[in-house]
Design a protein around this motif. Sequence first.
Motif, PDB file in Angstrom:
ATOM      1  N   ILE A   1     -29.998  17.024  -6.170  1.00  0.00           N
ATOM      2  CA  ILE A   1     -30.443  16.915  -4.659  1.00  0.00           C
ATOM      3  C   ILE A   1     -28.975  15.964  -4.519  1.00  0.00           C
ATOM      4  O   ILE A   1     -28.813  14.787  -4.928  1.00  0.00           O
ATOM      5  N   PRO A   2     -28.147  16.370  -3.859  1.00  0.00           N
ATOM      6  CA  PRO A   2     -27.192  14.954  -3.093  1.00  0.00           C
ATOM      7  C   PRO A   2     -27.260  13.655  -2.851  1.00  0.00           C
ATOM      8  O   PRO A   2     -27.901  12.930  -2.622  1.00  0.00           O
ATOM      9  N   ILE A   3     -25.799  12.969  -3.585  1.00  0.00           N
ATOM     10  CA  ILE A   3     -26.368  11.233  -2.761  1.00  0.00           C
ATOM     11  C   ILE A   3     -24.997  11.080  -1.987  1.00  0.00           C
ATOM     12  O   ILE A   3     -23.471  11.114  -2.990  1.00  0.00           O
TER      13      ILE A   3
ATOM     14  N   VAL B   1     -30.943  14.753 -10.311  1.00  0.00           N
ATOM     15  CA  VAL B   1     -31.193  16.089 -10.952  1.00  0.00           C
ATOM     16  C   VAL B   1     -32.914  16.066 -11.351  1.00  0.00           C
ATOM     17  O   VAL B   1     -33.184  15.247 -12.170  1.00  0.00           O
ATOM     18  N   CYS B   2     -33.756  16.843 -10.883  1.00  0.00           N
ATOM     19  CA  CYS B   2     -35.172  16.833 -11.778  1.00  0.00           C
ATOM     20  C   CYS B   2     -34.693  18.237 -13.003  1.00  0.00           C
ATOM     21  O   CYS B   2     -34.584  19.692 -12.283  1.00  0.00           O
TER      22      CYS B   2
ATOM     23  N   ILE C   1     -36.460   9.012  -2.529  1.00  0.00           N
ATOM     24  CA  ILE C   1     -38.280   9.723  -2.145  1.00  0.00           C
ATOM     25  C   ILE C   1     -38.048  11.352  -1.762  1.00  0.00           C
ATOM     26  O   ILE C   1     -38.969  11.568  -1.913  1.00  0.00           O
ATOM     27  N   LEU C   2     -36.737  11.968  -1.189  1.00  0.00           N
ATOM     28  CA  LEU C   2     -37.079  13.393  -1.550  1.00  0.00           C
ATOM     29  C   LEU C   2     -37.012  14.337  -2.771  1.00  0.00           C
ATOM     30  O   LEU C   2     -38.360  15.415  -2.413  1.00  0.00           O
ATOM     31  N   ALA C   3     -37.057  13.341  -3.391  1.00  0.00           N
ATOM     32  CA  ALA C   3     -37.211  14.315  -4.789  1.00  0.00           C
ATOM     33  C   ALA C   3     -38.533  13.649  -4.998  1.00  0.00           C
ATOM     34  O   ALA C   3     -39.203  14.610  -5.756  1.00  0.00           O
ATOM     35  N   LEU C   4     -38.917  12.798  -5.185  1.00  0.00           N
ATOM     36  CA  LEU C   4     -40.839  12.549  -5.474  1.00  0.00           C
ATOM     37  C   LEU C   4     -41.260  13.725  -4.475  1.00  0.00           C
ATOM     38  O   LEU C   4     -42.445  13.786  -4.706  1.00  0.00           O
TER      39      LEU C   4
END
Length: 272
Positions: free
Chosen positions: A7-9, A17-18, A52-55
Amino acid sequence: MTTLFTIPISSTGGTIVCSNPTASDKDKNIYLLTFTSPKDNRLTPTFIDAFILALDIIEHRYPKGVVITTSGIAKFYSNGLDLELALSTEGFLDNWLWKLFRRFLTYPMPTICLLNGHAFAAGLMLAMYHDYRIQNPSKGLLCINELEFGVPLQSPMMCIFREKLIPSSFRDLILEAKRFGGPESLKAGLVDGLGGLEEVLTLIRERGLQKKAATGIYGTMKEEMYRHSLDILDGHTANLAWREQVEEKKDQAQKDALKAIEVFEKQRSSKL
């Protein structure tokens, strides 16, 4: 290590990165979130949105397991807030910071913070909102340093330390702005162990954390455990009203004290 998604910031050109940290089939439900947001992983709105999107993606698109968070910047886990941006962003506390804290406090899987470097102020608060913490034994300090630059902590910033620390450690952290290296952090109860990713994986395996979320009630159990802190996180308006009442009482107490001092000084002068 297998990358699952990135996911970009946008504000810093950084990423979250997950990945799966090992090649073992037994560890497929261990998710490592590595955030890199130059220069020191400040908790800004865009950083928090990405986090939060990653979670959310892990919760709703992958099997239940364990989430590890760490930094891709060697020196810092997180250096806290960008204070100027936080103050200038309307609704920052309710819409971003409290939301992030709440997400970790109630996350429906075990969460482990791998503190690779410094975690100051809100960076340390975020670490404390995880279920477990492992700290680099030789590099990086943990500190709540608001006392040193005159910024009082609000209730959701304070309550998590009250929940998780013994009183003497809570005092040293808040009222002395003490800096804790790895061994001191372990002694104070700020962290559960010292080391790096291997030590985190050992903790997961020894405690059987990969299976803890399987029944679907892990988040519910945490909601009940931390009900007091949840009330504080969800009650920003009430917290502000309480602070206003406290300040009014302090103002009145100061006025009463000054009057009593004036009476004492006049009586003393008349006797000289």
